[in-house]
Design an enzyme around this catalytic site. Structure first.
Site, mmCIF file in Angstrom:
data_model
loop_
_atom_site.group_PDB
_atom_site.id
_atom_site.type_symbol
_atom_site.label_atom_id
_atom_site.label_comp_id
_atom_site.label_asym_id
_atom_site.label_seq_id
_atom_site.Cartn_x
_atom_site.Cartn_y
_atom_site.Cartn_z
ATOM 1 N N ARG A 55 2.799 6.591 -4.628
ATOM 2 C CA ARG A 55 2.852 5.413 -3.773
ATOM 3 C C ARG A 55 4.075 5.556 -2.878
ATOM 4 O O ARG A 55 4.881 6.465 -3.029
ATOM 5 C CB ARG A 55 2.834 4.098 -4.562
ATOM 6 C CG ARG A 55 3.526 4.035 -5.878
ATOM 7 C CD ARG A 55 4.989 4.313 -5.871
ATOM 8 N NE ARG A 55 5.711 3.426 -4.966
ATOM 9 C CZ ARG A 55 6.932 3.646 -4.513
ATOM 10 N NH1 ARG A 55 7.604 4.744 -4.874
ATOM 11 N NH2 ARG A 55 7.533 2.814 -3.688
ATOM 12 N N ALA A 57 4.839 4.651 1.470
ATOM 13 C CA ALA A 57 4.108 5.003 2.686
ATOM 14 C C ALA A 57 4.226 6.488 3.064
ATOM 15 O O ALA A 57 3.209 7.167 3.239
ATOM 16 C CB ALA A 57 4.559 4.081 3.823
ATOM 17 N N ARG A 98 -5.998 2.953 0.540
ATOM 18 C CA ARG A 98 -5.123 1.776 0.632
ATOM 19 C C ARG A 98 -4.997 1.420 2.115
ATOM 20 O O ARG A 98 -4.785 2.299 2.948
ATOM 21 C CB ARG A 98 -3.741 2.044 0.003
ATOM 22 C CG ARG A 98 -3.838 2.268 -1.519
ATOM 23 C CD ARG A 98 -2.474 2.207 -2.184
ATOM 24 N NE ARG A 98 -1.965 0.855 -2.218
ATOM 25 C CZ ARG A 98 -0.694 0.541 -2.542
ATOM 26 N NH1 ARG A 98 0.165 1.498 -2.825
ATOM 27 N NH2 ARG A 98 -0.309 -0.718 -2.564
ATOM 28 N N ASP A 247 5.981 -0.140 5.350
ATOM 29 C CA ASP A 247 4.653 0.471 5.288
ATOM 30 C C ASP A 247 3.996 0.534 6.657
ATOM 31 O O ASP A 247 3.110 1.348 6.895
ATOM 32 C CB ASP A 247 3.764 -0.286 4.303
ATOM 33 C CG ASP A 247 4.249 -0.065 2.873
ATOM 34 O OD1 ASP A 247 5.180 -0.775 2.459
ATOM 35 O OD2 ASP A 247 3.722 0.841 2.210
ATOM 36 N N ASN A 257 5.830 -4.642 4.644
ATOM 37 C CA ASN A 257 6.460 -3.934 3.528
ATOM 38 C C ASN A 257 6.086 -4.665 2.240
ATOM 39 O O ASN A 257 5.413 -5.698 2.257
ATOM 40 C CB ASN A 257 7.989 -3.879 3.730
ATOM 41 C CG ASN A 257 8.663 -2.919 2.780
ATOM 42 O OD1 ASN A 257 8.192 -1.807 2.559
ATOM 43 N ND2 ASN A 257 9.762 -3.337 2.178
ATOM 44 N N LYS A 258 6.494 -4.116 1.123
ATOM 45 C CA LYS A 258 6.191 -4.663 -0.214
ATOM 46 C C LYS A 258 6.349 -6.179 -0.239
ATOM 47 O O LYS A 258 7.324 -6.717 0.295
ATOM 48 C CB LYS A 258 7.151 -4.014 -1.222
ATOM 49 C CG LYS A 258 7.013 -4.504 -2.652
ATOM 50 C CD LYS A 258 5.614 -4.363 -3.215
ATOM 51 C CE LYS A 258 5.076 -2.961 -3.066
ATOM 52 N NZ LYS A 258 3.601 -2.882 -3.213
#
Lengths: 365, 365
Positions: A55, A57, A98, A247, A257-258
């Site tokens: 995982r 990016a 994803r 990301d 992002n997260k």
């Protein structure tokens, strides 16, 4: 393969020439176990991306490229034209493993473009050698890019500061060295001492399991906090700066992002704490409207269970977005390999796009 | 004792007349197990509070009072004067079991005052009967107060809205009915349908383990989210209102509550989502300066492990504040049994104090 590896050098994903397969660190079992998994075909790569064995990016960007290379190697098509037809479903399947990180599509598209423009018309061993060489060069380029952006970003930090980071934008999120954590590595290389606060990043706990692990192994002074304690930490004046990865960064500077990043940025603004995003050009989406970017929603079970044990009644629903979007007004600067971008981001990202299209180098900030 | 109990009626803590002991729901094993624990002396009560078998400001207030009653019952002192000397160390020990929620000190002090003013000079069976009656009346009063404040707070909510809550300010945080979740119960009683988003509240997961459990049992539509997804939920326009409880409200309206509350309030302000605090008068600290309130820090192991398994390397430090403080400018209204207080809070809390001292009733808002 002891536990005390240095993530200044460690690679998250590597091509194995002997068996033409991909080796990657299984990030689902860290930090309790350091295990290498091997992917020998596209479906194994897609599964590894979906289940987050790999995982981050930039890391999944290279995994996608290497996955498509596995397709090329497995192909028995006699011509490049047939090869391209044959691998197209694989390319689509990898890209949709994803949806939010643009690097995955970037890695696959780059590889497809290379096949189109650089492979010989007749499919042969030469084609296979070339494609392997290409995806290995993408992996090398990722490490070099991260070092470059990190060395530049490191200038923003002063000796003795405490830096908050979220999720894992480290060596483990890239082929090596890291983006946000790469910047911290470069700060340390410049002889400045930092303290790092890592938010644990529920539900998958990349902050606790990966960031704390790789920074502790590299000798950083790391303090773990729950995602609920970010406000309390800023209230106590414990945080001097924030740095995270990304990301996807859209043309006007919206940062995907997260999940949890947006609320950290909101708190940083309130407490006048500089908030930096560190990401390579492969994370920039020069065209899309940020409102149209798809935010992946993952399984409710990630929220309702921990380590296999139920933390909530089974009848309860869960909403589990994997990412959120931080608007540009909350971002102090974006650190990329072309330099440090300050607000307003749109004109600078436009210049980056022109340079990226022309393949030119040189600073843009 | 099936799992489908209604928390409209269930009590978290009760005095057992037969054995003169305290029975409480063990909140450390919910929702996987419903277990009653019994405390027969002060040290068992202190342990239950420290290990959070019982938690929630109003609940530990009554636990503290009942704990001191156990001391009185165990006493062999012949006079009230000797009794008061004998129980003083117990009173101090109970009050220092957890430092932030003022209700704990309130419950102990109320009980000590009652002993001082109402018990006969010669310690006797009559003293023991009176003290038991008193602490049972505190428990009853807690439920009545919660119903009263909840019925008033319920007016703020409209049919069909989605309400976010944090941690557990439910029946399980009180003797019964709840404060923030009591308000939601009263909304439902008024025939309005709500959806509830519960933030899981790491590290102890009271949102997942307790709030989702008790609301699901009462038939609410509950969606669990990680603490990182609060910003994302507000970005998507999923949240209409926020309601939380409190562990201490100071004279100028600073709200001490479960860590993570402050960041929710910050996000609510940004998204113009009303942010309510529901708490009884026993949660108000009419005298202290908010800057001097001690915020409890709990064990790093709560952050570094989940279900006994390490989520981070052992060498890593952790910062684990159990509470944070939300400044009054982020609070839309405070719901208490005397009414709904709007900003500015200071003059209204001053009036509350005067009424509390005089023992008068009637609305203050």
């Amino acid at each position: 393969m002891g536990d005390k590896r240095s993530f200044y050098e460690q690679r998250t994903i590597e091509w194995d020439d002997k068996s033409n397969s991909i080796m990657m660190i299984d990030q689902t079992v860290l930090p309790n176990e350091f295990r290498i998994v091997r992917c020998s075909n596209v479906s194994e790569v897609i599964d590894a991306i979906k289940t987050m064995k790999i995982r981050g990016a930039p890391a999944i960007g290279v995994a996608g490229a290497m996955g498509l290379a596995l397709s090329v190697i497995a192909s028995t098509s006699s011509t490049k034209k047939k090869l391209l037809q044959e691998i197209e479903p694989d390319a689509i399947a990898i890209k949709s493993a994803r949806p939010t990180a643009i690097n995955l599509a970037w890695g696959v598209d780059k590889t497809a473009e290379f096949i189109q423009s650089e492979l010989p018309e007749m499919n042969s061993n030469e084609s296979k050698e070339k494609i392997v060489k290409f995806v290995k060069s993408l992996a090398d380029a990722d490490v070099n890019t991260n070092r470059k952006l990190s060395d530049q970003g490191a200038k923003l930090f002063r000796n003795g500061e405490t830096v908050l980071t979220h999720c894992n934008a480290g060596s483990l999120a890239t082929v090596g060295y890291g983006t946000a954590l790469g910047v911290l590595r470069s700060v340390a290389k410049q002889g400045k001492t930092l303290k790092v606060f890592a938010a644990e990043a529920r539900p998958v706990l990349q902050g606790a399991r990966l960031t704390a692990y790789e920074l502790a192994n590299d000798g950083f002074d790391v303090t773990l906090i729950s995602d609920t304690a970010i406000g309390a930490s800023m209230q106590k004046g414990l945080i001097d700066r924030v740095v995270v990865g990304a990301d996807r960064i859209t043309k006007d500077g919206h940062v995907f992002n997260k999940v949890g990043t947006y609320q950290i940025a909101t708190l940083a603004k309130r407490h006048r704490v500089p908030f930096y995003v560190a990401a390579p050009l492969s994370t920039f989406d020069f065209d899309a409207d940020w409102k149209k970017v798809k935010i992946e929603e993952r399984s409710p079970e990630e929220i309702k269970t921990i380590g296999g044990q139920h933390t909530a009644p089974e009848s309860v629903k869960a909403f589990n977005p994997a990412f959120d979007v931080t608007p540009p007004e909350l971002v102090t600067a974006i650190i990329c390999e072309k330099g440090i971008l300050a607000r307003p981001f749109a004109p600078k990202i436009k210049r980056l796009k022109r340079k990226a299209l022309k393949g030119l180098s040189g600073p843009v900030a």
